[in-house]
Design a protein around this motif. Structure first.
Motif, PDB file in Angstrom:
ATOM      1  N   LYS A 154      12.641   7.193  20.255  1.00  0.00           N
ATOM      2  CA  LYS A 154      11.726   6.721  19.220  1.00  0.00           C
ATOM      3  C   LYS A 154      12.425   5.790  18.245  1.00  0.00           C
ATOM      4  N   GLU A 155      13.660   6.120  17.891  1.00  0.00           N
ATOM      5  CA  GLU A 155      14.408   5.266  16.964  1.00  0.00           C
ATOM      6  C   GLU A 155      14.761   3.931  17.612  1.00  0.00           C
ATOM      7  N   LYS A 156      15.055   3.938  18.919  1.00  0.00           N
ATOM      8  CA  LYS A 156      15.330   2.676  19.614  1.00  0.00           C
ATOM      9  C   LYS A 156      14.087   1.790  19.647  1.00  0.00           C
ATOM     10  N   ALA A 157      12.933   2.397  19.893  1.00  0.00           N
ATOM     11  CA  ALA A 157      11.696   1.614  19.901  1.00  0.00           C
ATOM     12  C   ALA A 157      11.401   1.043  18.516  1.00  0.00           C
ATOM     13  N   LYS A 158      11.648   1.822  17.484  1.00  0.00           N
ATOM     14  CA  LYS A 158      11.430   1.339  16.123  1.00  0.00           C
ATOM     15  C   LYS A 158      12.407   0.227  15.779  1.00  0.00           C
ATOM     16  N   LEU A 159      13.672   0.375  16.206  1.00  0.00           N
ATOM     17  CA  LEU A 159      14.667  -0.662  15.937  1.00  0.00           C
ATOM     18  C   LEU A 159      14.299  -1.972  16.628  1.00  0.00           C
ATOM     19  N   LEU A 160      13.841  -1.882  17.876  1.00  0.00           N
ATOM     20  CA  LEU A 160      13.433  -3.083  18.593  1.00  0.00           C
ATOM     21  C   LEU A 160      12.249  -3.758  17.908  1.00  0.00           C
ATOM     22  N   ARG A 161      11.307  -2.963  17.448  1.00  0.00           N
ATOM     23  CA  ARG A 161      10.140  -3.528  16.758  1.00  0.00           C
ATOM     24  C   ARG A 161      10.561  -4.206  15.451  1.00  0.00           C
ATOM     25  N   LEU A 162      11.459  -3.587  14.702  1.00  0.00           N
ATOM     26  CA  LEU A 162      11.918  -4.174  13.437  1.00  0.00           C
ATOM     27  C   LEU A 162      12.714  -5.448  13.661  1.00  0.00           C
ATOM     28  N   GLU A 163      13.543  -5.483  14.694  1.00  0.00           N
ATOM     29  CA  GLU A 163      14.308  -6.693  14.967  1.00  0.00           C
ATOM     30  C   GLU A 163      13.394  -7.848  15.362  1.00  0.00           C
ATOM     31  N   ARG A 164      12.341  -7.558  16.105  1.00  0.00           N
ATOM     32  CA  ARG A 164      11.384  -8.609  16.453  1.00  0.00           C
ATOM     33  C   ARG A 164      10.626  -9.091  15.221  1.00  0.00           C
ATOM     34  N   GLN A 165      10.269  -8.171  14.345  1.00  0.00           N
ATOM     35  CA  GLN A 165       9.604  -8.561  13.115  1.00  0.00           C
ATOM     36  C   GLN A 165      10.506  -9.438  12.254  1.00  0.00           C
ATOM     37  N   ALA A 166      11.780  -9.065  12.167  1.00  0.00           N
ATOM     38  CA  ALA A 166      12.715  -9.851  11.360  1.00  0.00           C
ATOM     39  C   ALA A 166      12.900 -11.248  11.935  1.00  0.00           C
ATOM     40  N   ALA A 167      13.003 -11.356  13.261  1.00  0.00           N
ATOM     41  CA  ALA A 167      13.158 -12.667  13.884  1.00  0.00           C
ATOM     42  C   ALA A 167      11.913 -13.532  13.685  1.00  0.00           C
ATOM     43  N   GLN A 168      10.743 -12.921  13.751  1.00  0.00           N
ATOM     44  CA  GLN A 168       9.499 -13.670  13.569  1.00  0.00           C
ATOM     45  C   GLN A 168       9.340 -14.132  12.131  1.00  0.00           C
ATOM     46  N   ARG A 169       9.652 -13.278  11.169  1.00  0.00           N
ATOM     47  CA  ARG A 169       9.507 -13.650   9.766  1.00  0.00           C
ATOM     48  C   ARG A 169      10.569 -14.652   9.329  1.00  0.00           C
ATOM     49  N   LYS A 170      11.726 -14.604   9.982  1.00  0.00           N
ATOM     50  CA  LYS A 170      12.776 -15.534   9.619  1.00  0.00           C
ATOM     51  C   LYS A 170      12.440 -16.957  10.049  1.00  0.00           C
ATOM     52  N   GLN A 171      11.596 -17.104  11.070  1.00  0.00           N
ATOM     53  CA  GLN A 171      11.205 -18.435  11.517  1.00  0.00           C
ATOM     54  C   GLN A 171      10.396 -19.188  10.466  1.00  0.00           C
ATOM     55  N   HIS A 172       9.706 -18.454   9.611  1.00  0.00           N
ATOM     56  CA  HIS A 172       8.871 -19.083   8.590  1.00  0.00           C
ATOM     57  C   HIS A 172       9.654 -19.411   7.317  1.00  0.00           C
ATOM     58  N   CYS A 173      10.942 -19.078   7.263  1.00  0.00           N
ATOM     59  CA  CYS A 173      11.766 -19.376   6.090  1.00  0.00           C
ATOM     60  C   CYS A 173      12.393 -20.753   6.242  1.00  0.00           C
ATOM     61  N   GLU A 174      12.128 -21.634   5.301  1.00  0.00           N
ATOM     62  CA  GLU A 174      12.730 -22.960   5.324  1.00  0.00           C
ATOM     63  C   GLU A 174      14.198 -22.878   4.900  1.00  0.00           C
ATOM     64  N   PRO A 175      15.030 -23.818   5.346  1.00  0.00           N
ATOM     65  CA  PRO A 175      16.443 -23.820   4.931  1.00  0.00           C
ATOM     66  C   PRO A 175      16.574 -23.953   3.426  1.00  0.00           C
ATOM     67  N   GLY A 176      17.329 -23.056   2.825  1.00  0.00           N
ATOM     68  CA  GLY A 176      17.505 -23.046   1.383  1.00  0.00           C
ATOM     69  C   GLY A 176      16.455 -22.277   0.628  1.00  0.00           C
ATOM     70  N   GLN A 177      15.418 -21.833   1.320  1.00  0.00           N
ATOM     71  CA  GLN A 177      14.361 -21.065   0.672  1.00  0.00           C
ATOM     72  C   GLN A 177      14.755 -19.603   0.578  1.00  0.00           C
ATOM     73  N   SER A 178      14.362 -18.962  -0.521  1.00  0.00           N
ATOM     74  CA  SER A 178      14.688 -17.549  -0.713  1.00  0.00           C
ATOM     75  C   SER A 178      13.931 -16.694   0.304  1.00  0.00           C
ATOM     76  N   VAL A 179      14.562 -15.639   0.739  1.00  0.00           N
ATOM     77  CA  VAL A 179      13.973 -14.751   1.741  1.00  0.00           C
ATOM     78  C   VAL A 179      12.886 -13.903   1.092  1.00  0.00           C
ATOM     79  N   SER A 180      11.810 -13.651   1.808  1.00  0.00           N
ATOM     80  CA  SER A 180      10.703 -12.885   1.268  1.00  0.00           C
ATOM     81  C   SER A 180      11.079 -11.415   1.131  1.00  0.00           C
ATOM     82  N   ARG A 181      10.302 -10.708   0.338  1.00  0.00           N
ATOM     83  CA  ARG A 181      10.545  -9.281   0.144  1.00  0.00           C
ATOM     84  C   ARG A 181      10.268  -8.488   1.413  1.00  0.00           C
ATOM     85  N   ARG A 182       9.286  -8.938   2.185  1.00  0.00           N
ATOM     86  CA  ARG A 182       9.004  -8.252   3.443  1.00  0.00           C
ATOM     87  C   ARG A 182      10.206  -8.321   4.390  1.00  0.00           C
ATOM     88  N   LEU A 183      10.838  -9.492   4.473  1.00  0.00           N
ATOM     89  CA  LEU A 183      12.003  -9.627   5.338  1.00  0.00           C
ATOM     90  C   LEU A 183      13.165  -8.793   4.818  1.00  0.00           C
TER      91      LEU A 183
END
Length: 394
Positions: free
Chosen positions: A190-219
């Motif tokens: 269960k923890e591995k599945a949660k970790l995989l889901r969180l890593e995918r979420q982080a990679a997806q949200r990081k794509q919307h961050c422009e260079p030099g822009q502050s990281v969102s609270r969700r990320l």
């Protein structure tokens, strides 16, 4: 003013921090002992650099460093045990705080001049705030250990292979569907599945961050959850290390290990543009597996736990221990068949065994013939010493 070419002494630094506390408001609110403890740690880092033990200290951001605050004076902590699982401690500028009671502390009628709490440190990691107490205890000198002697070979397939066959395995060497070693082996499904889901979420949200822009609270929140799972896995591994090394220190009087240079073993195989490396992905997986096992930390635990019980940790040179046949004593090319199998190619021998167990027997053999690696000036010097077996050893 301190001379420009003179190294700053701790006394001069203490004077500077006193003046800073008088000039800066937020420093005056901080307990003086906490500021002095930070200054002493920084000064100790420079002393180690000047003595040639480590590199010079550099700036660390709060993301790459562990947040900690020292409480040097133990008399103000007023530690009280509430019941079996919980205790209370007085933290300066915070007040009374409840903490989980995990081991015995000299408080109340058990505290005296020889056994007492001298200070504490508040540490914040991915799992929250923790408190570690510094305890001064009077311990009697350990007697002679009556255990046997054993050789240990550290590995990835078998974490600790012993020469007497009493291998220590944490049972966490699992593989994924692709056949690669599982780098999250200390987490359940269960923890591995949660970790995989969180890593995918982080990679997806990081794509919307422009260079030099502050990281969102969700990320940031997603990163905190990932760090929490990683810290939980690390804590489980450390728990296994402590329990295993304690059992080995209680059972054996002399433990022989290899003198390994782990930084060289985990060096990248990428190479250069002109001469690219081979099997880079396989080497990267091996480096990750070696780093996860934390061999150096295991040896450090064994060293001080053996010393507390009257035992001894001995290091021998590592070259040749995995290729030599522990049965006939010959080194024949091609005997190391794989990571887990050893078959002696010498005519008339044909000894077959687990490769790690064969190496552990060779490690013990080097100690018995007196070939010991003695660390000197940052490098290992091999010396042949006369081994004297204690009269009380079995």
């Amino acid at each position: 003013m301190v001379g420009q070419n003179r190294r700053v002494d701790l006394k001069d630094a203490d004077t500077a921090i006193r003046q800073a506390r008088a000039d800066i408001d937020f420093l005056s609110v901080l307990p003086a002992q906490a500021a002095q403890a930070v200054l002493k740690t920084y000064h100790r880092a420079w002393r180690n650099c000047w003595d040639g033990r480590v590199k010079k200290p550099v700036f660390k951001s709060r993301i790459r460093s562990t947040m900690s605050v020292d409480v040097p004076q133990g008399r103000n902590l007023n530690v009280v045990r509430v019941h079996r699982r919980w205790g209370m401690v007085n933290v300066p500028k915070v007040g009374r705080v409840r903490f989980r009671w995990t081991r015995d502390l000299p408080v109340g009628k058990y505290a005296n001049a020889e056994n007492r709490i001298t200070g504490a440190r508040l540490v914040k990691d991915a799992l929250g705030w923790h408190i570690a107490f510094r305890v001064q205890a009077l311990e009697s000198a350990p007697g002679s250990h009556r255990g046997a002697e054993v050789g240990i070979d550290v590995g990835v397939t078998i974490p600790l292979a012993l020469s007497d066959g009493n291998h220590q395995d944490h049972g966490r060497l699992t593989k994924t569907e692709s056949g690669k070693a599982d780098r999250d082996k200390w987490l359940d499904s269960k923890e591995k599945a949660k970790l995989l889901r969180l890593e995918r979420q982080a990679a997806q949200r990081k794509q919307h961050c422009e260079p030099g822009q502050s990281v969102s609270r969700r990320l940031h929140h997603t990163y905190d959850q990932i760090r929490g799972l990683r810290a939980r896995a690390t804590r489980r591994h450390q728990d296994w290390q402590h329990k295993t090394t304690t059992a080995l220190a209680q059972q054996y009087a002399i433990v022989v290990v290899e003198q390994l240079t782990i930084t060289n073993m985990t060096r990248s195989a990428k190479g250069t543009v002109a001469e690219p490396g081979r099997n880079v992905a396989q080497k990267a997986g091996l480096n990750r597996a070696i780093s996860q096992e934390a061999w150096g930390q295991t040896v450090t635990m064994l060293a001080y736990k053996l010393a507390q019980r009257g035992g001894t940790l001995v290091k021998v040179p590592a070259p040749g221990t995995s290729q030599r046949c522990s049965e006939c004593g010959f080194t024949t090319p091609g005997s190391r068949m794989s990571q887990a199998t050893f078959v002696c190619k010498k005519t008339g021998c044909g000894f077959t065994a687990n490769a790690d167990w064969n190496a552990a027997r060779n490690v013990l053999h080097l100690y018995r013939i007196g070939l010991v690696a003695v660390p000197a000036a940052g490098r290992a010097v091999v010396r042949r010493v006369r081994r004297v077996k204690p009269a009380t050893a079995r």
